[in-house]
Motif scaffolding. Sequence first.
Motif, PDB file in Angstrom:
ATOM      1  N   GLN A  96      -2.490   0.142  -4.608  1.00 48.65           N
ATOM      2  CA  GLN A  96      -3.204  -0.379  -3.488  1.00 48.65           C
ATOM      3  C   GLN A  96      -4.591  -0.364  -3.478  1.00 48.65           C
ATOM      4  OE1 GLN A  96      -2.781   2.191  -0.363  1.00 48.65           O
ATOM      5  NE2 GLN A  96      -3.535   0.871   1.302  1.00 48.65           N
ATOM      6  N   MET A 102       0.294  -2.480   2.530  1.00 47.73           N
ATOM      7  CA  MET A 102       1.187  -2.282   1.179  1.00 47.73           C
ATOM      8  C   MET A 102       1.843  -3.611   0.719  1.00 47.73           C
ATOM      9  SD  MET A 102       0.700   0.885   0.967  1.00 47.73           S
ATOM     10  CE  MET A 102      -0.253   2.088   2.138  1.00 47.73           C
ATOM     11  N   VAL A 125       4.842   0.997  -4.819  1.00 50.16           N
ATOM     12  CA  VAL A 125       3.334   0.979  -4.415  1.00 50.16           C
ATOM     13  C   VAL A 125       2.574   2.461  -4.600  1.00 50.16           C
ATOM     14  CG1 VAL A 125       1.614   0.352  -2.676  1.00 50.16           C
ATOM     15  CG2 VAL A 125       3.677  -1.103  -2.837  1.00 50.16           C
TER      16      VAL A 125
END
Length: 451
Positions: A96, A102, A125
């Motif tokens: 990220q 996200m 993520v």
Amino acid sequence: MDMIIKNGTVVTASDMFKADIGIENGKIVEISGKIDESLAKHVVDAEGKLILPGAIDAHTHLAMPFGGTISSDDYYAGTRAAACGGTTTVFDFVLQDFGETMVDAVKRRDKLCAGAAAVDYSYHVAVKDVSGELLDSIEDCVKFGVPSFKVFMVYDFGVTDGVFYKVLKKAKECGALIGVHAENNEIINTLTSEFLAEGKTSAWYHYMSRPEFVEAEADTRAIQWAKAVGTKLYIVHLANKDGLAAVTKAKDEGYEIYAETCPQYLEFTCDVYKREDGRNFVCSPPMKGEESRQALWEGIKRGDIDTIATDHCPFQSYEKDWGKDDFTKIPNGCAGIENMYPYMLSAANEGKLPFTKVVEICSTNPAKIFGCKEKGSLAIGKDADIVIYDKNIDFTITNDKMHSDCDHTIWEGIKLKGYPVQTYSRGRLVYDNGKFVGEKGWGSFVKCKID
Ligand code: URP
Ligand code: ZN
Ligand code: ZN
């Protein structure tokens, strides 16, 4: 029916039996003692071979900006290599950006992956920023079909304890699963400064600055937080025995703590860092001592290690050479995406563990833990992600036989007993006796939902 694979021995996480497998539209539609050949357009005779579900590599870093460069396998090269090692699904890490939701992070990376991947893929993520509304974007991402996240306790993009805590709490609320790279950053930085000041700059000091307790302490702390919050936790690339003991204890107490290890921690010890090419083995956490290596094998056999993944993050030799005279300049990570399933299956073929166990930890468990319902098993209705394996091949790993873009492999010269001869991704042949025969862009996004 599009295809029948006949006369092979089917391996699941619990059983091995002789059966034919029928495939239509990329799905397994029949598994039975004998399927009438005249029903199929194409018949593959697997007499004497094992038929396995494709492996799921739940930990890769393809084209990842890291260590002052970008990991050297992009989504095509990495997934091409995966296919050739019997891996039919990969979970790649999306880092990220600050200020990014996200879902936006996933969509940004998916532009690189969709149209490039040769096998199916999904994402986790790696969370950096949960300020303002970004914390809630975890929930949107779960709904989007990416319900797993990772926090790094190390590196310049690692999170604070406070962020880790917030992420665990949010995960509990919305059914996400948090993975953690657990090492104690402060101790690493302190030891690193001490070694550099003393002129101790070789690859060995990469290990010495991140020894057993640096990882074990962080594993124990992360488990403690997950217990306190009352949520599950997945420890990535576990490499040390005391951290494993903490996982065992938590599991025995009834907590949902999962542990992943990687083939490199099962094969090598920290002694590799004394080698002339020691920098090529630099990854974090580093390989540990022999006691840890043995403990990891025992953890697999006991069921305390749930999954095997590769942490595939290759860098070219010239990039590894940046750290010839300073271990802190070596980009961290090694290639392994093509080696995981062949290595684990070879261990089974040599009698170290059952083939069913290899299927469990390399395919069935990652599918269950990360919620990919169509994958992870040879069963009616599942995707026809299938590996045909010949137990009688003697295979020596050399980089020229690998299908990654990386110019070297830490697995060079390792001898394996048995090797995959064919890999099918949703019924399509993608690997055939040493050759990649798939296509760029064949892979599709796997939407996940964790129960
Ligand atoms: O050295 C490693 N493992 N590189 C990839 C990033 C990570 O820590 O997983
Ligand atoms: Zn990591
Ligand atoms: Zn990693």
